[in-house]
Design a protein around this motif. Structure first.
Motif, PDB file in Angstrom:
ATOM      1  N   VAL A   1       0.847  -1.188   0.000  1.00 54.36           N
ATOM      2  CA  VAL A   1       0.000   0.000   0.000  1.00 54.36           C
ATOM      3  C   VAL A   1       0.886   1.243   0.000  1.00 54.36           C
ATOM      4  CG1 VAL A   1      -1.819   1.260   1.191  1.00 54.36           C
ATOM      5  CG2 VAL A   1      -1.793  -1.247   1.253  1.00 54.36           C
ATOM      6  N   VAL A   2       0.820   2.015  -1.077  1.00 56.61           N
ATOM      7  CA  VAL A   2       1.664   3.203  -1.219  1.00 56.61           C
ATOM      8  C   VAL A   2       0.780   4.425  -1.445  1.00 56.61           C
ATOM      9  CG1 VAL A   2       3.648   1.926  -2.111  1.00 56.61           C
ATOM     10  CG2 VAL A   2       1.938   2.803  -3.709  1.00 56.61           C
ATOM     11  N   GLY A   3       1.199   5.539  -0.892  1.00 56.84           N
ATOM     12  CA  GLY A   3       0.475   6.782  -1.078  1.00 56.84           C
ATOM     13  C   GLY A   3       1.231   7.724  -1.998  1.00 56.84           C
ATOM     14  N   VAL A   4       0.496   8.471  -2.794  1.00 58.65           N
ATOM     15  CA  VAL A   4       1.101   9.447  -3.702  1.00 58.65           C
ATOM     16  C   VAL A   4       0.298  10.742  -3.641  1.00 58.65           C
ATOM     17  CG1 VAL A   4       2.008   7.695  -5.278  1.00 58.65           C
ATOM     18  CG2 VAL A   4      -0.266   8.654  -5.685  1.00 58.65           C
ATOM     19  N   THR A   5       0.916  11.835  -4.092  1.00 56.47           N
ATOM     20  CA  THR A   5       0.218  13.118  -4.114  1.00 56.47           C
ATOM     21  C   THR A   5      -0.147  13.549  -5.525  1.00 56.47           C
ATOM     22  OG1 THR A   5       2.335  14.293  -4.126  1.00 56.47           O
ATOM     23  CG2 THR A   5       1.293  13.916  -1.978  1.00 56.47           C
ATOM     24  N   ASN A   6       0.401  12.846  -6.531  1.00 53.22           N
ATOM     25  CA  ASN A   6       0.033  13.163  -7.915  1.00 53.22           C
ATOM     26  C   ASN A   6       0.250  11.947  -8.811  1.00 53.22           C
ATOM     27  OD1 ASN A   6       2.873  13.316  -9.047  1.00 53.22           O
ATOM     28  ND2 ASN A   6       3.000  14.971  -7.542  1.00 53.22           N
ATOM     29  N   ALA A   7      -0.284  12.018 -10.015  1.00 52.38           N
ATOM     30  CA  ALA A   7      -0.246  10.887 -10.932  1.00 52.38           C
ATOM     31  C   ALA A   7       1.168  10.564 -11.392  1.00 52.38           C
ATOM     32  CB  ALA A   7      -1.143  11.167 -12.144  1.00 52.38           C
ATOM     33  N   ASP A   8       2.020  11.583 -11.504  1.00 52.14           N
ATOM     34  CA  ASP A   8       3.397  11.334 -11.940  1.00 52.14           C
ATOM     35  C   ASP A   8       4.144  10.477 -10.929  1.00 52.14           C
ATOM     36  OD1 ASP A   8       3.101  12.727 -14.299  1.00 52.14           O
ATOM     37  OD2 ASP A   8       3.863  14.616 -13.479  1.00 52.14           O
ATOM     38  N   GLU A   9       3.882  10.720  -9.642  1.00 53.83           N
ATOM     39  CA  GLU A   9       4.517   9.895  -8.604  1.00 53.83           C
ATOM     40  C   GLU A   9       4.086   8.439  -8.742  1.00 53.83           C
ATOM     41  OE1 GLU A   9       4.968  13.214  -5.001  1.00 53.83           O
ATOM     42  OE2 GLU A   9       3.541  11.552  -4.824  1.00 53.83           O
ATOM     43  N   LEU A  10       2.809   8.222  -8.974  1.00 47.79           N
ATOM     44  CA  LEU A  10       2.318   6.850  -9.122  1.00 47.79           C
ATOM     45  C   LEU A  10       2.911   6.197 -10.361  1.00 47.79           C
ATOM     46  CD1 LEU A  10       0.531   4.576  -8.113  1.00 47.79           C
ATOM     47  CD2 LEU A  10      -1.367   5.567  -9.417  1.00 47.79           C
ATOM     48  N   LYS A  11       2.988   6.936 -11.437  1.00 50.01           N
ATOM     49  CA  LYS A  11       3.567   6.408 -12.672  1.00 50.01           C
ATOM     50  C   LYS A  11       5.014   5.979 -12.449  1.00 50.01           C
ATOM     51  CE  LYS A  11       4.113   7.518 -17.585  1.00 50.01           C
ATOM     52  NZ  LYS A  11       3.888   8.554 -18.637  1.00 50.01           N
ATOM     53  N   GLU A  12       5.761   6.790 -11.695  1.00 52.06           N
ATOM     54  CA  GLU A  12       7.156   6.446 -11.397  1.00 52.06           C
ATOM     55  C   GLU A  12       7.238   5.177 -10.563  1.00 52.06           C
ATOM     56  OE1 GLU A  12      11.206   8.405  -9.426  1.00 52.06           O
ATOM     57  OE2 GLU A  12       9.241   9.310  -9.020  1.00 52.06           O
ATOM     58  N   LEU A  13       6.370   5.047  -9.560  1.00 49.24           N
ATOM     59  CA  LEU A  13       6.371   3.847  -8.720  1.00 49.24           C
ATOM     60  C   LEU A  13       6.102   2.605  -9.560  1.00 49.24           C
ATOM     61  CD1 LEU A  13       4.405   4.973  -5.521  1.00 49.24           C
ATOM     62  CD2 LEU A  13       6.871   4.782  -5.827  1.00 49.24           C
TER      63      LEU A  13
END
Length: 292
Positions: free
Chosen positions: A249-261
Motif C-alpha cells: 500500500v503506497v500513497g502518492v500526491t500526484n499521478a506522476d509519482e504513481l507512474k514512477e512507482l
C-alpha cells in the motif's frame, strides 16, 4: 500488480515528506486514471482519513475497477458496548454511501487494541455479519507488531491483515510473523514502505529528531551507491521481494509519482540484494506516532 493505492492524502495533509498538503480532487482523478491503466486494483481508505471516502465516491468513475478496503472507527473506551458495535455498523454503511458502492472488498478494525477490550469479540461478530450479508468480501485488522498478531490469531483468523514493513522495519520478517500469517492463509497488506517518505528524503532535509540515527541514513545512501539503485528502487525491491506480502500500500500526491512507482516496480530485479543489514535497531524511530 502488487502495488495498492493508499488514500490518506486524498482526505487530509499527511506524511513527513509531503510538502504539497491534501491532494486536490482534480489530481485524484488523474491518480485513479493512472492506477487503472497500471492494473492497480486495490484502494485502501478509512473513515478516519478526513474526507477520503467522500472524495473517492465522487471521483471513481467505475467502482467495479477497484477493490476497496476501508476501516472501522477507533474506540477509546475500556470496554466495547452495544453502542460501539452499532457504531461500527453505522459507520461502515455510511462508508458505503460515501464511496458510492453497494459493497467493498475489505473491512478492517482500525485499532487492533479494540479487539482486546472486554466485549471486543462483538466487533468481530458484527464484521462477520456484514460479511454474511454480502456487504464486505473480507474482514480483518490493521496492526503494528508481532505480539498483536499472536493475540489476534487467538481470537479469530482474519482474512486480511494490514501491517507496517520497510527496509528499516524488518521486525515481522525476523520474528517469523509474516510466515505465520501466511501459514494461516491470511492476505497480507503492507503499509509504510517508505516510512512516510522518510526513507526517500535527502539527509540534509531530515529533521533533527533523527540525528541519533543519522548513521542509518548514511548507510542507506552507501548501499544505494554500491548497488547502483536509488533508494526508491531499494524500497520497492525490498517490498516486492517479500513473498508473503500480497499488496504494497503506497500513497502518492500526484499521478506522476504513481507512474514512477509503477515503472520502477516493473523494472526492478527482485531478490537480487539482501537488505537484512539495513534493519534499524533503534525501534523508537520506526513508529511515526512517536516522532517529534
Amino acid at each position: 500488480m502488487k502495488l495498492a493505492l493508499g488514500t490518506v492524502q486524498f482526505g487530509m495533509d499527511y506524511g513527513v515528506s509531503n510538502n504539497l498538503g491534501k491532494t486536490s480532487n482534480e489530481e485524484v482523478v488523474n491518480i485513479l486514471a493512472e492506477a487503472g491503466k497500471s492494473n492497480i486494483t486495490l484502494i485502501d481508505t478509512a473513515a478516519l482519513y478526513g474526507d477520503s471516502e467522500k472524495v473517492l465516491g465522487k471521483t471513481i468513475s467505475d467502482s467495479s475497477l477497484f477493490n476497496i478496503v476501508t476501516k472501522s472507527p477507533v474506540y477509546h473506551g475500556k470496554i466495547i458496548t452495544k453502542r460501539d458495535v452499532d457504531l461500527l455498523t453505522d459507520v461502515f454503511k455510511k462508508s458505503l454511501e460515501l464511496l458510492n458502492c453497494e459493497n467493498v472488498y475489505g473491512l478492517l478494525i482500525h485499532h487492533a487494541a479494540d479487539l482486546f477490550a472486554p466485549g471486543g469479540e462483538s466487533l468481530i461478530e458484527a464484521m462477520s455479519e456484514l460479511k454474511s450479508q454480502g456487504l464486505v468480501h473480507k474482514i480483518g485488522v490493521s496492526l503494528y507488531d508481532g505480539q498483536t498478531i499472536d493475540r489476534v490469531l487467538e481470537l479469530f483468523t482474519p482474512d486480511i491483515v494490514q501491517l507496517p514493513i520497510n527496509i528499516a522495519d524488518q521486525r515481522l520478517i525476523v520474528s517469523g510473523h509474516l510466515e505465520k500469517l501466511k501459514n494461516y492463509g491470511v492476505e497480507i497488506h503492507a503499509r509504510s514502505l517508505f516510512l512516510q517518505g522518510l526513507l526517500l528524503m535527502n539527509i540534509s532535509d531530515i529533521s533533527e529528531h533523527f540525528n541519533p540515527i543519522k548513521y542509518y541514513f548514511e548507510n542507506l545512501e552507501q548501499f544505494s551507491i554500491n548497488s547502483g539503485m536509488s533508494r526508491l528502487e531499494m524500497c520497492l525491491d525490498f517490498g516486492s521481494s517479500c513473498k508473503e506480502i500480497d499488496r504494497l500500500v503506497v500513497g502518492v500526491t500526484n499521478a506522476d509519482e504513481l507512474k514512477e512507482l509503477v515503472e520502477v516496480t516493473r523494472r526492478i530485479d527482485n531478490n537480487k540484494y539482501d537488505y537484512s543489514s539495513l534493519s534499524l535497531v533503534e525501534e523508537e524511530y520506526l513508529d511515526p506516532s512517536k516522532w517529534k
